[in-house]
Write a protein that holds these residues in place. Structure first.
Motif, PDB file in Angstrom:
ATOM      1  N   ASN A 221      42.676  52.183  71.532  1.00 14.75           N
ATOM      2  CA  ASN A 221      41.842  52.763  72.582  1.00 14.75           C
ATOM      3  C   ASN A 221      41.267  54.039  71.974  1.00 14.75           C
ATOM      4  O   ASN A 221      41.986  55.020  71.785  1.00 14.75           O
ATOM      5  CB  ASN A 221      42.674  53.063  73.825  1.00 14.75           C
ATOM      6  CG  ASN A 221      41.844  53.653  74.937  1.00 14.75           C
ATOM      7  OD1 ASN A 221      40.627  53.673  74.878  1.00 14.75           O
ATOM      8  ND2 ASN A 221      42.513  54.146  75.955  1.00 14.75           N
ATOM      9  N   ILE A 222      39.967  54.000  71.631  1.00 13.78           N
ATOM     10  CA  ILE A 222      39.337  55.103  70.910  1.00 13.78           C
ATOM     11  C   ILE A 222      38.145  55.608  71.724  1.00 13.78           C
ATOM     12  O   ILE A 222      37.074  55.003  71.690  1.00 13.78           O
ATOM     13  CB  ILE A 222      38.890  54.650  69.507  1.00 13.78           C
ATOM     14  CG1 ILE A 222      40.083  54.046  68.756  1.00 13.78           C
ATOM     15  CG2 ILE A 222      38.262  55.801  68.741  1.00 13.78           C
ATOM     16  CD1 ILE A 222      39.735  53.344  67.480  1.00 13.78           C
ATOM     17  N   PRO A 223      38.326  56.693  72.476  1.00 16.74           N
ATOM     18  CA  PRO A 223      37.218  57.228  73.269  1.00 16.74           C
ATOM     19  C   PRO A 223      36.083  57.740  72.375  1.00 16.74           C
ATOM     20  O   PRO A 223      36.325  58.515  71.454  1.00 16.74           O
ATOM     21  CB  PRO A 223      37.851  58.376  74.059  1.00 16.74           C
ATOM     22  CG  PRO A 223      39.321  58.125  73.995  1.00 16.74           C
ATOM     23  CD  PRO A 223      39.566  57.420  72.702  1.00 16.74           C
ATOM     24  N   ILE A 224      34.885  57.296  72.644  1.00 16.95           N
ATOM     25  CA  ILE A 224      33.699  57.668  71.853  1.00 16.95           C
ATOM     26  C   ILE A 224      32.945  58.769  72.585  1.00 16.95           C
ATOM     27  O   ILE A 224      32.569  58.609  73.739  1.00 16.95           O
ATOM     28  CB  ILE A 224      32.788  56.441  71.628  1.00 16.95           C
ATOM     29  CG1 ILE A 224      33.561  55.372  70.870  1.00 16.95           C
ATOM     30  CG2 ILE A 224      31.523  56.843  70.890  1.00 16.95           C
ATOM     31  CD1 ILE A 224      32.863  54.036  70.851  1.00 16.95           C
ATOM     32  N   LYS A 225      32.710  59.879  71.894  1.00 16.69           N
ATOM     33  CA  LYS A 225      31.930  60.984  72.458  1.00 16.69           C
ATOM     34  C   LYS A 225      30.435  60.777  72.204  1.00 16.69           C
ATOM     35  O   LYS A 225      29.618  61.066  73.065  1.00 16.69           O
ATOM     36  CB  LYS A 225      32.352  62.304  71.840  1.00 16.69           C
ATOM     37  CG  LYS A 225      33.739  62.762  72.239  1.00 16.69           C
ATOM     38  CD  LYS A 225      34.019  64.117  71.581  1.00 16.69           C
ATOM     39  CE  LYS A 225      35.345  64.677  72.003  1.00 16.69           C
ATOM     40  NZ  LYS A 225      35.600  65.977  71.362  1.00 16.69           N
ATOM     41  N   ASN A 226      30.111  60.301  70.998  1.00 14.74           N
ATOM     42  CA  ASN A 226      28.701  60.190  70.615  1.00 14.74           C
ATOM     43  C   ASN A 226      28.586  59.208  69.466  1.00 14.74           C
ATOM     44  O   ASN A 226      29.460  59.116  68.627  1.00 14.74           O
ATOM     45  CB  ASN A 226      28.179  61.562  70.190  1.00 14.74           C
ATOM     46  CG  ASN A 226      26.700  61.603  70.001  1.00 14.74           C
ATOM     47  OD1 ASN A 226      25.970  60.779  70.544  1.00 14.74           O
ATOM     48  ND2 ASN A 226      26.232  62.558  69.225  1.00 14.74           N
ATOM     49  N   VAL A 227      27.470  58.445  69.419  1.00 18.55           N
ATOM     50  CA  VAL A 227      27.189  57.539  68.322  1.00 18.55           C
ATOM     51  C   VAL A 227      26.267  58.268  67.356  1.00 18.55           C
ATOM     52  O   VAL A 227      25.246  58.816  67.764  1.00 18.55           O
ATOM     53  CB  VAL A 227      26.566  56.230  68.818  1.00 18.55           C
ATOM     54  CG1 VAL A 227      26.203  55.327  67.655  1.00 18.55           C
ATOM     55  CG2 VAL A 227      27.504  55.523  69.787  1.00 18.55           C
ATOM     56  N   LYS A 228      26.619  58.241  66.073  1.00 15.20           N
ATOM     57  CA  LYS A 228      25.801  58.900  65.048  1.00 15.20           C
ATOM     58  C   LYS A 228      24.743  57.938  64.537  1.00 15.20           C
ATOM     59  O   LYS A 228      25.049  56.799  64.233  1.00 15.20           O
ATOM     60  CB  LYS A 228      26.696  59.337  63.874  1.00 15.20           C
ATOM     61  CG  LYS A 228      27.771  60.330  64.237  1.00 15.20           C
ATOM     62  CD  LYS A 228      28.618  60.622  63.019  1.00 15.20           C
ATOM     63  CE  LYS A 228      29.729  61.581  63.360  1.00 15.20           C
ATOM     64  NZ  LYS A 228      30.580  61.844  62.183  1.00 15.20           N
ATOM     65  N   ASN A 229      23.518  58.406  64.430  1.00 13.91           N
ATOM     66  CA  ASN A 229      22.424  57.631  63.822  1.00 13.91           C
ATOM     67  C   ASN A 229      22.395  56.179  64.273  1.00 13.91           C
ATOM     68  O   ASN A 229      22.300  55.285  63.458  1.00 13.91           O
ATOM     69  CB  ASN A 229      22.521  57.665  62.289  1.00 13.91           C
ATOM     70  CG  ASN A 229      22.489  59.070  61.757  1.00 13.91           C
ATOM     71  OD1 ASN A 229      21.829  59.932  62.294  1.00 13.91           O
ATOM     72  ND2 ASN A 229      23.222  59.310  60.691  1.00 13.91           N
ATOM     73  N   ALA A 230      22.445  55.918  65.512  1.00  9.97           N
ATOM     74  CA  ALA A 230      22.541  54.567  66.089  1.00  9.97           C
ATOM     75  C   ALA A 230      21.577  53.572  65.460  1.00  9.97           C
ATOM     76  O   ALA A 230      20.608  53.146  66.053  1.00  9.97           O
ATOM     77  CB  ALA A 230      22.346  54.635  67.600  1.00  9.97           C
ATOM     78  N   GLY A 231      21.853  53.196  64.215  1.00 12.29           N
ATOM     79  CA  GLY A 231      21.067  52.203  63.519  1.00 12.29           C
ATOM     80  C   GLY A 231      19.687  52.654  63.100  1.00 12.29           C
ATOM     81  O   GLY A 231      18.812  51.850  62.830  1.00 12.29           O
ATOM     82  N   LYS A 232      19.462  53.947  63.018  1.00 17.29           N
ATOM     83  CA  LYS A 232      18.135  54.475  62.673  1.00 17.29           C
ATOM     84  C   LYS A 232      17.959  54.556  61.185  1.00 17.29           C
ATOM     85  O   LYS A 232      18.777  54.848  60.416  1.00 17.29           O
ATOM     86  CB  LYS A 232      17.919  55.852  63.305  1.00 17.29           C
ATOM     87  CG  LYS A 232      17.915  55.774  64.803  1.00 17.29           C
ATOM     88  CD  LYS A 232      17.768  57.168  65.379  1.00 17.29           C
ATOM     89  CE  LYS A 232      17.870  57.101  66.909  1.00 17.29           C
ATOM     90  NZ  LYS A 232      17.870  58.376  67.521  1.00 17.29           N
TER      91      LYS A 232
END
Length: 94
Positions: free
Chosen positions: A83-94
């Motif tokens: 169970n890994i809470p995500i705060k933010n996605v980095k460079n979402a496939g950009k």
């Protein structure tokens, strides 16, 4: 003025939380037949890989090694549950 001794001495978690985590590692070791050190190593590697792609909340991270029934349902096999809470996605496939 309050002094946070935990921060001064490098401890960010209350001792009861650390003790609880250690007890969980011992129980996991008994269930899955792996050492607590091995589980900590796996946990560290998982965190490292995920942090490459996402900012996570390490304080709420929960990784457990347990046992579950196989897909066929005829035997019990080890299972890694995270169970890994995500705060933010980095460079979402950009």
């Amino acid at each position: 003025m309050l002094i946070d001794f935990a921060k001064i001495f490098g401890r960010s978690k209350p001792s009861k939380d650390v003790a609880k985590e250690r007890l969980q590692l011992v129980l996991i070791h008994d269930r899955a037949n792996v050492s607590p050190e091995f589980l900590e190593m796996v946990k560290g590697e998982i965190i490292k890989v995920i942090q490459h792609y996402m900012e996570i909340d390490e304080s709420a991270l929960d990784i457990q090694l347990t046992r579950t029934k196989s897909e066929e349902g005829d035997r019990v096999v080890p299972a890694l549950i995270a169970n890994i809470p995500i705060k933010n996605v980095k460079n979402a496939g950009k």
